[in-house]
Design an enzyme around this catalytic site. Structure first.
Site, PDB file in Angstrom:
ATOM      1  N   LEU A 183       0.850  -1.203   0.000  1.00  0.00           N
ATOM      2  CA  LEU A 183       0.000   0.000   0.000  1.00  0.00           C
ATOM      3  C   LEU A 183       0.882   1.248   0.000  1.00  0.00           C
ATOM      4  CD1 LEU A 183      -2.496  -1.075   2.802  1.00  0.00           C
ATOM      5  CD2 LEU A 183      -2.938  -1.042   0.326  1.00  0.00           C
ATOM      6  N   ASP A 234       2.633  -5.937   2.811  1.00  0.00           N
ATOM      7  CA  ASP A 234       3.079  -4.949   3.799  1.00  0.00           C
ATOM      8  C   ASP A 234       3.544  -5.577   5.109  1.00  0.00           C
ATOM      9  OD1 ASP A 234       2.602  -2.143   2.733  1.00  0.00           O
ATOM     10  OD2 ASP A 234       0.666  -3.068   2.298  1.00  0.00           O
ATOM     11  N   ARG A 274      -4.134  -6.104   4.916  1.00  0.00           N
ATOM     12  CA  ARG A 274      -3.213  -6.302   6.040  1.00  0.00           C
ATOM     13  C   ARG A 274      -3.861  -7.066   7.206  1.00  0.00           C
ATOM     14  NH1 ARG A 274       0.857  -1.710   7.543  1.00  0.00           N
ATOM     15  NH2 ARG A 274       1.791  -3.641   8.261  1.00  0.00           N
ATOM     16  N   HIS A 290       0.119   7.448  10.113  1.00  0.00           N
ATOM     17  CA  HIS A 290       0.066   6.990  11.500  1.00  0.00           C
ATOM     18  C   HIS A 290       0.553   8.100  12.434  1.00  0.00           C
ATOM     19  CE1 HIS A 290       0.646   2.681   9.828  1.00  0.00           C
ATOM     20  NE2 HIS A 290      -0.565   2.718  10.355  1.00  0.00           N
ATOM     21  N   CYS A 332       8.186   1.244  11.872  1.00  0.00           N
ATOM     22  CA  CYS A 332       7.279   0.233  11.308  1.00  0.00           C
ATOM     23  C   CYS A 332       7.949  -1.122  11.116  1.00  0.00           C
ATOM     24  CB  CYS A 332       6.769   0.653   9.929  1.00  0.00           C
ATOM     25  SG  CYS A 332       6.211   2.316   9.778  1.00  0.00           S
TER      26      CYS A 332
END
Ligand code: GLY
Length: 253
Positions: A18, A60, A85, A161, A248
């Site tokens: 994504l 992802d 996800r 985020h 991440c």
């Protein structure tokens, strides 16, 4: 102090991850090199790193932080909002069972990505974003309260985020850009402000007295060095193409 980290090797399907970055697909061989360099940086901070195999079904899934929240008292399996996800948590749970006796779960209709949760001392800030909804946040606040920890929400309007735009450097100091420079929720902290054009540098990892930061931001590096922080740079160019940052790519505990 963190002692361990879990990472997931990116699969070839990474190129289908994504993204809203508009930077084109990542170069897979280069992403693998950068992933190895990232692991080496974590190890140089004293962490033992568990490296999980690539999961090609989930493009992802190398952004493993979104699938769980690890706290001193419990692990929480999240419920990622992005349909592609959602299944990332299934393969991760048995891994976390090796480390945690207490594993909680965010349930429908709640959604929550780990990238929206920032720990500052014993308190957790939860970003309400396109990925984390108020029901997911409400569930997490209850789980953390049951484990003796506190949490509160922060609106996220400019970033994917919460941690895309703000990093906890110390219990008193945040590195922030965009909307997080002046958010009332962070008014009690010293804010090191990152200019909007350098926003990619706002996602760093403070770990055991060092700060991992993305390469290519000499001005922010000087800001951090001026605080007496020891800096390690990691090239994140291929992950930035998928809106991914340093945090991440690992779970740290
Ligand atoms: N590419 C990372 C994400 O959108 O979740």
């Amino acid at each position: 102090m963190f002692t361990q980290a879990i990472v997931r090797t990116p699969g070839r399907s990474l190129v289908s991850g994504l993204t809203n970055a508009g930077l084109g697909p990542p170069d897979y061989p280069r992403a693998l090199v950068q992933h190895r360099q990232y692991i080496a940086a974590l190890q140089s901070c004293g962490l033992e790193v568990l490296i999980l195999d690539a999961d090609e079904a989930f493009p992802d899934s190398t952004f493993i932080e979104d699938a769980a929240l690890l706290t001193p008292h419990c692990a929480v399996m999240t419920r990622p909002a992005a349909p592609s996800r959602r299944g990332e948590t299934t393969g991760l749970r048995p891994v976390l069972e090796r480390f945690y006796q207490r594993i909680e779960q965010i349930s429908a209709p709640g959604t929550l990505d780990g990238g929206d949760v920032m720990q500052v001392g014993q308190h957790f800030y939860i970003g309400l974003s396109t990925r984390t909804n108020s029901d997911g946040a409400r569930q997490l606040i209850k789980i953390l309260a049951d484990c003796g920890m506190s949490a509160s929400t922060v609106p996220v309007t400019q970033f994917l985020h919460l941690k895309t735009g703000v990093t906890c450097l110390t219990e008193q100091t945040l590195l922030a850009t965009g909307e997080f420079v002046s958010r009332p929720e962070f008014s009690t902290y010293t804010i090191l402000s990152v200019a909007p054009e350098l926003a990619g540098a706002a996602n760093c990892i403070a770990i055991n007295g060092r700060v991992l930061m993305p390469a290519g931001f000499p001005k922010v590096r000087r800001q951090l060095s001026a605080q007496g922080l020891q800096i390690l740079e990691v090239n994140m160019s291929e992950y930035a193409k998928l809106d991914g940052g340093l945090t991440c790519l690992s779970l740290r505990f």
